[in-house]
Write a protein that holds these residues in place. Structure first.
Motif, mmCIF file in Angstrom:
data_model
loop_
_atom_site.group_PDB
_atom_site.id
_atom_site.type_symbol
_atom_site.label_atom_id
_atom_site.label_comp_id
_atom_site.label_asym_id
_atom_site.label_seq_id
_atom_site.Cartn_x
_atom_site.Cartn_y
_atom_site.Cartn_z
ATOM 1 N N ASN A 195 2.673 -3.954 -15.064
ATOM 2 C CA ASN A 195 1.320 -4.068 -14.509
ATOM 3 C C ASN A 195 1.231 -5.199 -13.483
ATOM 4 O O ASN A 195 0.563 -5.076 -12.442
ATOM 5 N N ARG A 213 -7.439 -7.153 -3.695
ATOM 6 C CA ARG A 213 -8.672 -6.366 -3.539
ATOM 7 C C ARG A 213 -9.728 -7.173 -2.780
ATOM 8 O O ARG A 213 -10.380 -6.650 -1.858
ATOM 9 N N GLU A 239 -7.923 0.723 -1.830
ATOM 10 C CA GLU A 239 -7.628 1.855 -2.718
ATOM 11 C C GLU A 239 -6.373 1.597 -3.555
ATOM 12 O O GLU A 239 -6.331 1.913 -4.749
ATOM 13 N N ALA A 240 -5.352 1.035 -2.922
ATOM 14 C CA ALA A 240 -4.129 0.727 -3.668
ATOM 15 C C ALA A 240 -4.395 -0.326 -4.744
ATOM 16 O O ALA A 240 -3.897 -0.222 -5.880
ATOM 17 N N ASP A 255 -7.291 -0.903 -6.227
ATOM 18 C CA ASP A 255 -8.104 -0.270 -7.272
ATOM 19 C C ASP A 255 -7.231 0.557 -8.222
ATOM 20 O O ASP A 255 -7.457 0.578 -9.441
ATOM 21 N N GLU A 256 -6.253 1.252 -7.667
ATOM 22 C CA GLU A 256 -5.358 2.040 -8.506
ATOM 23 C C GLU A 256 -4.576 1.149 -9.477
ATOM 24 O O GLU A 256 -4.357 1.505 -10.641
ATOM 25 N N ILE A 257 -4.189 -0.007 -8.994
ATOM 26 C CA ILE A 257 -3.466 -0.939 -9.865
ATOM 27 C C ILE A 257 -4.394 -1.507 -10.932
ATOM 28 O O ILE A 257 -4.026 -1.645 -12.106
ATOM 29 N N THR A 280 -6.900 -0.137 -12.301
ATOM 30 C CA THR A 280 -7.314 0.845 -13.311
ATOM 31 C C THR A 280 -6.251 1.064 -14.387
ATOM 32 O O THR A 280 -6.500 1.796 -15.344
ATOM 33 N N ARG A 281 -5.101 0.450 -14.248
ATOM 34 C CA ARG A 281 -4.081 0.582 -15.273
ATOM 35 C C ARG A 281 -4.566 -0.038 -16.583
ATOM 36 O O ARG A 281 -5.262 -1.058 -16.587
#
Length: 435
Positions: A138, A258, A304-305, A307-309, A311-312
């Motif tokens: 993570n 972010r 966006e990248a 945010d994807e991280i 959300t893990r």
């Protein structure tokens, strides 16, 4: 022949009676010893109090097991009715369950307690290894954005250099407002790149520390010696490793990326065009608008990248629960079936002896029922019968006459039970029938 076989069974039962008692005593003593070892592993207090408490409990278990199976061996083989047998089997099942509850699981703890604790520690190491790997992954996820950030920084720097040297964007060389804007965007990307590189070093340090903790824990699991001191040191290592995993979760630079991505578009401030004529100013404005559009697109991709991280799923906090040897044997019972089988067999093996005695006594009864009475009596019983006969004859009693009289009385009684067909006698019978 049947009498001889029956007599041999009688002799066999008498011959193994001492052995049966000895076997019950040895099995009860063995169960008591292992019960003592199991009780000591779960009791707390001073050594003296634990010693006497374990001795008293194990002695009670030994006496109870010996008494229970002695009663069953003495009485069960001689109960012949179905109801009695069912009742005795119910009592035996209840007693066996109580023996397992008070002794067998402690015997299993004594036999496999250390191995069960090592199994618990080994599975805990596997769980924490998975947690450390997940936390590291993570945290490293943000590192995947580094190539994009580096390319964006280099692109802005190259455009600034081209504009300064050849006027590739506005057609005019020199360090004007466009060069300043491009250099500013390159500097921001470079700053973000430096932050990611710094976090990588911290992540590597934390991950290496966690690996060392795991290596120490694995060594403690497989090290020789008593399990209790190793388990205490293992708990200390778990606490330290939990702190490392928590630090990895807090070291992720994804939130910072972010925020930086939002600042690129929301905080974009273009300088005022500083061209010497209106045409140059116009060209500078168009280039700066293009830069704004490019920065907004880069900001969207990074957001966006990130945010994807973010959300893990984070690593859930794991709490290590130390277990006693008895608790570990119960939790991992399926992994130590041989130890459980041995512990239960020590306590319930006398039941097999009880069923053997029941089968032998049943065979004796079946063989003796098929023999005439004269073949079932022994010589001693025959001599006693002759003595009784001589004593009765000496008192003037004629046994033959008594036997004939008894037979006549029996015939009369049988005739009186038959209803007469003569009407004259039926009158006498009717009051009897009415009664």
């Amino acid at each position: 022949m049947a009498l001889g076989a029956s007599q041999r069974l009688h002799d066999g039962v008498a011959a193994v009676e001492t052995m049966t008692r000895f076997a019950l005593a040895v099995l009860a003593l063995a169960s008591g010893v292992y019960t003592y070892l199991g009780v000591r592993s779960i009791l707390d207090g001073s050594p003296t109090a634990v010693f006497f408490a374990a001795i008293i409990y194990s002695a009670s278990v030994s006496v109870g097991i010996y008494a229970f199976w002695s009663y069953m061996a003495r009485f069960y083989p001689h109960v012949t009715t179905h109801t009695g047998r069912a009742a005795m089997l119910g009592v035996m099942a209840l007693g066996a369950a109580m023996i397992i509850a008070m002794s067998s699981w402690l015997n299993a703890a004594a036999l496999a307690g250390s191995a069960a604790l090592e199994q618990h520690l080994a599975e805990t190491v596997e769980d924490y290894t998975a947690d450390l790997d997940q936390a590291h992954q993570n945290a490293l996820a943000a590192q995947s954005l580094l190539p994009d950030i580096q390319r964006a920084s280099e692109r802005f720097a190259q455009l600034a250099a081209s504009e300064r040297q050849s006027g590739a964007l506005t057609g005019t060389t020199g360090s004007g407002s466009v060069v300043q804007l491009l250099s500013q965007m390159s500097a921001q990307m470079k700053e973000l790149e430096n932050g990611i590189n710094a976090s990588r070093e911290q992540l590597t340090m934390l991950f290496n520390e966690g690996q060392k903790r795991l290596e120490t824990m694995r060594t403690l699991v497989s090290a020789p010696g008593a399990i209790e001191p190793r388990a205490d040191q293992f708990s200390s290592e778990v606490v330290a490793l939990t702190g490392v995993i928590a630090s990895l979760g807090q070291t992720s630079i994804a939130p910072s990326i972010r925020r930086a991505a939002d600042d690129l578009s929301l905080g974009f401030i273009a300088p005022v065009a500083d061209g010497g004529d209106a045409d140059l100013v116009n060209r500078q404005d168009r280039v700066m608008e293009t830069v704004r559009t490019s920065v907004a697109a880069q900001s969207k991709v990074l957001s966006e990248a990130a945010d994807e991280i973010l959300t893990r799923a984070p690593v859930s906090e794991r709490r290590f629960v130390p277990l006693s040897s008895a608790e570990a044997v119960l939790r991992y019972a399926t992994d130590f079936i041989p130890a459980w089988a041995g512990a239960i067999s020590i306590d319930l093996l006398p039941g097999v002896l009880v069923f053997i005695l029941a089968a032998v006594h049943g065979a004796i009864r079946k063989q003796e029922e098929k023999l005439p009475f004269a073949e079932r009596i022994t010589a001693a019983e025959l001599l006693q019968a002759l003595q009784v006969q001589r004593a009765v004859t000496a008192n003037g009693i004629d046994l033959a006459e008594m036997g004939a009289q008894a037979k006549a009385d029996s015939n009369i009684e049988e005739l009186s039970n038959i209803t007469s067909l003569d009407p004259r006698t039926r009158v006498k019978d009717r009051p009897h029938e009415d009664r």
